[in-house]
Structure formats: structure tokens, C-alpha cells
Design a protein around this motif. Structure first.
Motif, PDB file in Angstrom:
ATOM      1  N   GLN A 165      26.505  18.232   1.781  1.00  0.00           N
ATOM      2  CA  GLN A 165      25.541  19.118   1.223  1.00  0.00           C
ATOM      3  C   GLN A 165      24.069  18.648   2.163  1.00  0.00           C
ATOM      4  OE1 GLN A 165      24.860  18.954  -2.907  1.00  0.00           O
ATOM      5  NE2 GLN A 165      24.249  16.692  -3.056  1.00  0.00           N
ATOM      6  N   SER A 166      23.004  19.665   1.823  1.00  0.00           N
ATOM      7  CA  SER A 166      22.053  19.177   2.323  1.00  0.00           C
ATOM      8  C   SER A 166      20.801  20.205   1.506  1.00  0.00           C
ATOM      9  CB  SER A 166      21.677  20.040   3.887  1.00  0.00           C
ATOM     10  OG  SER A 166      20.429  19.792   4.421  1.00  0.00           O
ATOM     11  N   LYS A 167      19.595  19.712   1.583  1.00  0.00           N
ATOM     12  CA  LYS A 167      18.610  20.187   0.767  1.00  0.00           C
ATOM     13  C   LYS A 167      18.377  21.792   1.166  1.00  0.00           C
ATOM     14  CE  LYS A 167      15.756  16.195   0.063  1.00  0.00           C
ATOM     15  NZ  LYS A 167      14.382  15.744   0.396  1.00  0.00           N
ATOM     16  N   THR A 168      18.774  22.024   2.480  1.00  0.00           N
ATOM     17  CA  THR A 168      18.725  23.631   2.661  1.00  0.00           C
ATOM     18  C   THR A 168      19.578  23.843   3.940  1.00  0.00           C
ATOM     19  OG1 THR A 168      16.985  25.456   3.796  1.00  0.00           O
ATOM     20  CG2 THR A 168      16.692  23.116   4.580  1.00  0.00           C
ATOM     21  N   ASN A 169      20.067  24.955   3.735  1.00  0.00           N
ATOM     22  CA  ASN A 169      20.837  25.433   4.974  1.00  0.00           C
ATOM     23  C   ASN A 169      20.252  26.462   5.921  1.00  0.00           C
ATOM     24  OD1 ASN A 169      20.781  27.536   3.205  1.00  0.00           O
ATOM     25  ND2 ASN A 169      22.816  28.342   3.601  1.00  0.00           N
ATOM     26  N   ILE A 170      19.056  26.721   5.804  1.00  0.00           N
ATOM     27  CA  ILE A 170      18.052  27.609   6.442  1.00  0.00           C
ATOM     28  C   ILE A 170      17.015  26.661   7.405  1.00  0.00           C
ATOM     29  CG2 ILE A 170      16.468  29.440   6.347  1.00  0.00           C
ATOM     30  CD1 ILE A 170      19.271  30.264   5.401  1.00  0.00           C
ATOM     31  N   VAL A 171      17.317  26.625   8.664  1.00  0.00           N
ATOM     32  CA  VAL A 171      16.721  25.669   9.443  1.00  0.00           C
ATOM     33  C   VAL A 171      16.011  26.553  10.672  1.00  0.00           C
ATOM     34  CG1 VAL A 171      17.777  23.806   8.674  1.00  0.00           C
ATOM     35  CG2 VAL A 171      18.808  25.142  10.653  1.00  0.00           C
ATOM     36  N   LYS A 207      14.795  26.159  14.965  1.00  0.00           N
ATOM     37  CA  LYS A 207      15.075  25.203  16.221  1.00  0.00           C
ATOM     38  C   LYS A 207      14.146  24.286  16.264  1.00  0.00           C
ATOM     39  CE  LYS A 207      17.590  28.408  18.930  1.00  0.00           C
ATOM     40  NZ  LYS A 207      17.701  29.218  20.180  1.00  0.00           N
ATOM     41  N   GLY A 208      14.447  22.879  16.584  1.00  0.00           N
ATOM     42  CA  GLY A 208      13.517  21.698  16.501  1.00  0.00           C
ATOM     43  C   GLY A 208      13.277  21.074  15.438  1.00  0.00           C
ATOM     44  N   GLN A 209      13.927  21.426  14.282  1.00  0.00           N
ATOM     45  CA  GLN A 209      13.709  20.899  12.918  1.00  0.00           C
ATOM     46  C   GLN A 209      14.758  19.742  12.777  1.00  0.00           C
ATOM     47  OE1 GLN A 209      13.851  23.869   9.755  1.00  0.00           O
ATOM     48  NE2 GLN A 209      14.216  22.141   8.068  1.00  0.00           N
ATOM     49  N   LYS A 210      14.433  18.849  11.950  1.00  0.00           N
ATOM     50  CA  LYS A 210      15.273  17.725  11.670  1.00  0.00           C
ATOM     51  C   LYS A 210      15.827  17.751  10.367  1.00  0.00           C
ATOM     52  CE  LYS A 210      12.889  14.293  14.881  1.00  0.00           C
ATOM     53  NZ  LYS A 210      14.178  14.401  15.866  1.00  0.00           N
ATOM     54  N   VAL A 211      17.061  17.826  10.221  1.00  0.00           N
ATOM     55  CA  VAL A 211      17.696  17.794   8.820  1.00  0.00           C
ATOM     56  C   VAL A 211      18.525  16.398   8.309  1.00  0.00           C
ATOM     57  CG1 VAL A 211      17.516  20.383   8.883  1.00  0.00           C
ATOM     58  CG2 VAL A 211      19.568  19.142   9.777  1.00  0.00           C
TER      59      VAL A 211
END
Length: 355
Positions: A53-59, A61-65
Motif C-alpha cells: 500500500q501507499s499513502k496515495t495512489n494519485i500522483v 510526474k516528478g513526485q516521490k512516493v
């Protein structure tokens, strides 16, 4: 006898080794069979699939997840491996704590799918697939106030020219929401009508635009309601300005034309030849008239006037002014002539003429 005992010992040792190998092999096979069997028949915690899982699935371009991979078993050492589709991304060991894989979203393939593999006591389990959704952020929206032709209400227009659709718009007046959320699935402005009774001079309006990308709402610059006091025709001023400008240009052209025409006429007068050749004759005529009248009897109340002349230099166009007092004799009819002859009297009438 001794040789036979040695051979027997070697054979026994070899058999013991084969027995040990077969024992290990059978244990490994048994463990694998037990893993598959227990995963099917006994879903104990150590055989449950890991969670990705991740805190968000909406990202964007250029974002660090970050991706977290965890398992319900807290007592065993677990080896976690992350895969993006079929590409191996890395491995981490943990006991009782989730592992974190840091990623950077730079292109479309970085959206996934991702899977986490947990290795527990030679038993491997995989998580469900996880995908990111790449969304382009909205840009600052543009707000416009449009006056209705009927002058009964105004319309607020708000649009963001960039950003992934759908985009949600909300209109505000000094931080207070005026409209519900207006969702647009195509690139067109959101509209909200306000009646004149709900509007006022000097009120400030702005709008908000946002899409599914979290924490990325954008607000327009505030727009002030234009003044409408004493103006029943809001379009009159924009229409009158070009007309007034045209009238001003026409007036300037007329003034320039009149000035040029006046200069031309003045130049023609200055260049026209001046002939004073007849002046002496006229002076002589006036003088003769005056001299002839001097021989006659003076008329009471009328004094003979002298000729007055003024002269200037020839280059300055000489001018002469003459005054004369002509005398006119009245023509006497025949009847009056006889009577006058009988009375031995003659009469004359004088008139004064000033030139």
C-alpha cells in the motif's frame, strides 16, 4: 580378511551418506509439500499474502512516493522483494515491521503495476497488484464577470486551461462559498449566475479549481464587481469612445484645412500688384470740384473742406486719403425758371458727400 572388512566399512559409510542425503531431500520436499498444503488447507498467519500500500495512489510526474510492504506474522524473519511488472526493484529483510520502498514517478511506466513478494521459511507469497494514477495538476483558473444583456443578472465564468479532467469548480465571495461544486469533464468554463439583487458594487469574487490530485487546489485572482450606479447602459461607454475619437479627428482636420485655406488667401493678397497710377487724376478731379465750388456762393452751415493726403514709402504701399465737398445744382423746371426770372432770383441746393 582385512581387505574385506575395509570394503564393508566403505560401503556402510557410503550408504550412511546416501541415507542422510535422502533424509534431507525428503525433509525439503516435505516442507515444500507442507507449504503448499498449508496454504491451501490451513491459512495460518505465516502463509497469508503480504499487503502492499501507499499513502496515495494519485500522483503527478516528478513526485516521490513510498510503497509499504507488510505481513501479519510478527515473529518470523521475512524477506520482502518488490517488482514493477516483471522488473525487480529491490529486497529488504524485516521482522515484525513493514518495509518501505521509495520510488520516483517520472514517466508513465512508473505507475505500475507493483507486487510485493514475502519469503517465509521457504514459503513464498505475493501481494495484490498496486497501481498509481498519474494526474496533471490544474493551473491557476481565470475568473470573468459577464454582464447579461437584459441587465437582470451577471454570470461568473471560471476555467483552468491545464490539468487532468475532470476538474471541480467552486465560486466564492470573500471566502464564503456561493455555489455547489461544479464538475467539468470537458475543457470548458464553469458558469454561475447571480441576480442583481444579490450583487453589489465593490464585492470581490474568486473561484477554486481542483482535480483528483490531493492538496493541489488553485484559486483565481479576485475580481471586483463593476460599478453600475446611474448607468442603465453598460455598453454605452465602450461604444461612445470610438465615436468621440472620430469626431475629434474630424474637427482637427477641419481646423487644419481652414487654416491652410486662410494662409493661401493671405498669400494671394500679398502677391497681388497694387497700381496707384490713377490717384493724381482723382486728386485733380477732387481739387477741380473743390475749386469750382469755391467760386460759388457759400452755403450757410457748410464750410469747404480741404484735401487731406497721406503718403508712405513706396515699398510700404503708398496710400492717399482725400476729402471733397461736392456741390450739386438742382434742375429747375421751366415754370419755376420763368417765375424765378420774373423774380430775378436763382436758387440752388447743396449736398455734402464725404469720400
Amino acid at each position: 580378511m582385512a581387505s574385506s572388512s575395509v570394503s564393508f566399512g566403505r560401503i556402510r559409510s557410503h550408504m550412511n551418506r546416501l541415507g542422510h542425503f535422502s533424509s534431507v531431500t525428503s525433509k525439503t520436499l516435505k516442507a515444500e509439500l507442507d507449504c503448499e498444503t498449508m496454504k491451501k488447507n490451513k491459512p495460518l498467519p505465516e502463509f497469508i499474502s503480504p499487503r502492499l500500500q501507499s499513502k496515495t495512489n494519485i500522483v503527478r510526474k516528478g513526485q516521490k512516493v513510498s510503497l509499504n510492504c507488510s505481513h501479519q506474522n510478527k515473529s518470523l524473519q521475512i524477506t520482502y522483494s518488490l517488482f514493477r511488472d516483471k522488473d525487480y526493484m529491490g529486497t529488504q529483510d524485516s521482522k515484525g515491521k513493514p518495509v518501505i520502498f521509495n520510488l520516483s514517478i517520472s514517466e508513465a511506466r512508473d505507475s505500475g503495476p507493483y507486487q510485493c513478494k514475502a519469503n517465509i521459511s521457504n514459503c513464498q507469497t505475493y501481494s495484490h497488484k498496486f497501481n498509481f494514477t498519474i494526474v496533471d495538476p490544474v493551473t491557476t483558473p481565470v475568473l470573468k464577470i459577464v454582464q447579461n444583456q437584459t441587465n437582470l443578472y451577471i454570470t461568473l465564468h471560471c476555467i483552468s486551461f491545464n490539468g487532468s479532467l475532470p476538474i471541480n469548480y467552486t465560486f466564492f465571495e470573500k471566502g464564503i462559498a456561493l455555489s455547489p461544486v461544479i464538475s467539468k469533464h470537458v475543457r470548458e468554463p464553469a458558469e454561475f449566475n447571480l441576480t442583481k439583487s444579490n450583487t453589489g458594487e465593490g464585492k470581490e469574487y474568486h473561484c477554486e479549481a481542483k482535480n483528483s490530485l490531493p492538496d493541489n487546489a488553485r484559486y483565481s485572482d479576485p475580481v471586483t464587481m463593476p460599478s453600475t450606479s446611474g448607468d442603465s447602459c453598460p455598453l454605452c461607454l465602450p461604444l461612445l469612445l470610438p465615436l468621440l475619437l472620430l469626431m475629434l479627428i474630424i474637427i482637427l482636420l477641419l481646423a487644419f484645412w481652414i487654416r491652410q485655406k486662410y494662409k493661401a488667401r493671405k498669400a494671394m493678397r500679398d502677391k497681388a500688384p497694387r497700381d496707384y497710377g490713377n490717384t493724381p487724376i482723382e486728386v485733380g478731379i477732387y481739387a477741380n470740384v473743390h475749386e469750382n465750388q469755391a467760386d460759388t456762393q457759400p452755403v450757410p452751415g457748410l464750410e469747404p473742406r480741404q484735401c487731406v493726403s497721406t503718403a508712405q514709402d513706396e515699398t510700404e504701399h503708398s496710400h492717399e486719403i482725400h476729402y471733397a465737398t461736392p456741390m450739386f445744382l438742382e434742375v429747375i423746371p421751366e415754370s419755376r425758371k420763368k417765375k424765378a426770372h420774373n423774380d430775378n432770383k436763382s436758387g440752388c441746393v447743396y449736398a455734402e458727400l464725404s469720400l
